[in-house]
Structures are given as structure tokens and as C-alpha cells.
Scaffold this active site. Structure first.
Site, PDB file in Angstrom:
ATOM      1  N   SER A   1       0.801  -1.225   0.000  1.00  0.00           N
ATOM      2  CA  SER A   1       0.000   0.000   0.000  1.00  0.00           C
ATOM      3  C   SER A   1       0.832   1.272   0.000  1.00  0.00           C
ATOM      4  O   SER A   1       0.341   2.335  -0.367  1.00  0.00           O
ATOM      5  CB  SER A   1      -0.933   0.012   1.223  1.00  0.00           C
ATOM      6  OG  SER A   1      -0.173  -0.059   2.425  1.00  0.00           O
ATOM      7  N   CYS A   2       2.098   1.185   0.400  1.00  0.00           N
ATOM      8  CA  CYS A   2       2.912   2.384   0.620  1.00  0.00           C
ATOM      9  C   CYS A   2       3.651   2.812  -0.646  1.00  0.00           C
ATOM     10  O   CYS A   2       4.464   2.045  -1.181  1.00  0.00           O
ATOM     11  CB  CYS A   2       3.911   2.123   1.739  1.00  0.00           C
ATOM     12  SG  CYS A   2       5.075   3.493   1.997  1.00  0.00           S
TER      13      CYS A   2
END
Length: 324
Positions: A62-63
């Protein structure tokens, strides 16, 4: 064959432990948010010599900051030189963890990434970020300073890297650094700033800055396949991770632009061009991009309403003719 049971963290429990952030992000006051800033060097002068098999990357799907490291690792041809694993997509106050969905920690058997930080600085009180570059020999974090990690991956492992790939060539570094600063200010951090705007004036000013930057980049890409001609550079990687999250995460959450990425013709074709390369595709999971976008501050400015756009990233991009 090993029969050892993988070490997994217990499930995320925000009700019991609270959300991630308080006591972590503010604990960094007076020290860098990303305090481990060791460098890997080809000649070992930094104390961390570039060696195959020595380093491991901890990242999160997600990052965007972490994805940059994963993309560069594969683009540079270092998949067999620097190992990589993923933390779980969600976190509570205990920070990033290793759970069954994304797999166990293959290097140390940690259940929480906190353990890597504590091994480096006992009782570490600060931000638990990814990416983390881990040294297997010294058993400590080399760096959690994401801008340095991709530069080192792209420049210090050339002995083992793909010789056709130079993401940070010396003759372009001044120009790349200048564009990277602009991308960070107006796009990478810009989309986050819009979501955090506390007043109507601040919100309007910040979203105008992002939209103006997207328009400027769209125009730049009208006659150039990539940001610096016909080769992918560090700047393309840094821009792309935000573009990939724009329509599903940043724009719906922050109310940034009436125009989705798909309405910027050159940027959208450029983003597809990059995605259709294995290094970008294989490090991307669109299903978690909403998790990486911070929610807008409740009770803040009145924001435009933006619906998520689930676009066709496999559509032909038509940009090969721009290569010279």
C-alpha cells in the site's frame, strides 16, 4: 524441508490498541522522521558494501514510498541480489506486522517490524516506516530513508545490475534532482497535503497546486515518452507511484481534482506505458491503494466529491512512437 511454523502477528485490532500514529509520529520531534540513513556503497567506504545476498527490503504493497524501492530493485535487475518481503496491508498502533495474507518474515522471523527497529536501536520510540533496508550480516537496519534507498539500489550495485538500465545517470543528476524536488513537493506530498488541509483557503490553494503540476507534467510528456526522453529514470518511478494511486485513493479521499488521471491524456498514457512493464506491474496491487490514502480531516473545508475510477491499465498506450 523445514517444518517450523511461520511466525505471524495477531490480527489487527484498532479497538484494543488504537490507530497507528499517536505516540509514533509525534515521538520523532527533535529527530529525523526517518533516522536510519546509512548508505550502501560499491566500494564499501560507507561500512555497508554492495554485496549480493547481504541486504533485504521490507516493503508494503500500500505504501508508495516502499513501492519505489520494489520497482527500482526489479528495474535494475537486482531481484536475485537484494531479497524482498511484504508486511501486512493494515496496521494498528503496533505498526507494520507480518501476517498470513502477505507472508512471514523470511529473514528474521519477526512478527512485527518494530522488532527490526528495536534490534537497531533498543526501545526505538519513533515512526515505524517502510521501506526498510536490512543488513543480514550486521543484523540491523541500514536505512529507512526512502529517497536514499532507491538511489543506492540504482547506482551502487552496477556490478550485478542490468547494464542497460541507468536510473540515475551522472550526466542527468542535477536535472533529475531538480525534477524530483518538484514532484515531491507538488505531487507526492501534494496529494497528502490536500487531504490534511484544515481551512477552505488552504484546501483550494493546495489542490490547485497539485492540478497545476499534473497539467505541467502532462504537457511535458506530450513529446517525450518519459520524463527525460526515451529512458526510464528515478524521476519516473517517483512520479508513477502517486499516479497509480490517484484515481482509487488520493483523489476520492482528498477531493483534489474534478479530472481523474484518465482525463490527462499524456499522463494517463504514460502511466499505462510504465505499468505494462514487469517492474511496475508485479509490484502493484490496486486493491489496497485506498488503504494508503489518508482520510480528509472531518469538519474541515468543503471538498469536491470525487468517485473512484477503476480504469483499464492494460489498454494500449500508443507511446512507443515517441522514443528516439
Amino acid at each position: 524441508m523445514s517444518t517450523q511454523t511461520p511466525a505471524y502477528a495477531p490480527p489487527v485490532d484498532v479497538a484494543a490498541h488504537g490507530p497507528y500514529g499517536p505516540g509514533r509520529l509525534d515521538a520523532s520531534a527533535g529527530r529525523p522522521l526517518y533516522p536510519f540513513q546509512g548508505r550502501v556503497t560499491a566500494d564499501g567506504s560507507s561500512g555497508h558494501p554492495a554485496e549480493p545476498g547481504r541486504y533485504h527490503l521490507y516493503v508494503a504493497w500500500s505504501c508508495p514510498w516502499a513501492q519505489r524501492a520494489a520497482v527500482v530493485r526489479t528495474l535494475a535487475g537486482l531481484d536475485d541480489v537484494v531479497s524482498l518481503s511484504y508486511v501486512d496491508d493494515e496496521r494498528d498502533a503496533r505498526g507494520w506486522a507480518f501476517r498470513e495474507r502477505r507472508g512471514a518474515d523470511p529473514v528474521n522471523g519477526f512478527r512485527f517490524l518494530q522488532e527490526a527497529y528495536d534490534a537497531t536501536e533498543p526501545g526505538y520510540p519513533g515512526h515505524l516506516s517502510v521501506p526498510v533496508l536490512w543488513d543480514r550480516v550486521e543484523r540491523r537496519i541500514v536505512s529507512n530513508h526512502f529517497p536514499d534507498i532507491t538511489i543506492d539500489l540504482g547506482t551502487q550495485f552496477e556490478r550485478w545490475a542490468d547494464p542497460a538500465v541507468r536510473l540515475y545517470p551522472e550526466y542527468l543528476r542535477t536535472e533529475i534532482d531538480a525534477l524530483n524536488e518538484e514532484i515531491l513537493r507538488d505531487v507526492n506530498s501534494g496529494v497528502l497535503a490536500v487531504a490534511r488541509a484544515a481551512t477552505q483557503e488552504e484546501y483550494e490553494d493546495l489542490r490547485e497546486r497539485v492540478v497545476t503540476a499534473l497539467e505541467r507534467l502532462d504537457e511535458r510528456l506530450a513529446g517525450s515518452r518519459f520524463l527525460f526522453g526515451d529512458r526510464v529514470t528515478e524521476s519516473d518511478v517517483r512520479l508513477w507511484v502517486t499516479l497509480a494511486r490517484f484515481d482509487l485513493g488520493y483523489n476520492p479521499h482528498g477531493g483534489i481534482s474534478e479530472r481523474p488521471l484518465t482525463a490527462f491524456p499524456n499522463l494517463w498514457a504514460y502511466a499505462r506505458d510504465l505499468y505494462q512493464r514487469p517492474a511496475f506491474r508485479e509490484t502493484t496491487d490496486f486493491t489496497v491503494f485506498g488503504l494508503g490514502a489518508p482520510p480528509a480531516i472531518p469538519g474541515g473545508p468543503k471538498r469536491i466529491e470525487v468517485e473512484p475510477v477503476d480504469a483499464d491499465w492494460d489498454a494500449p498506450h500508443g507511446r512507443a512512437s515517441l522514443a528516439v
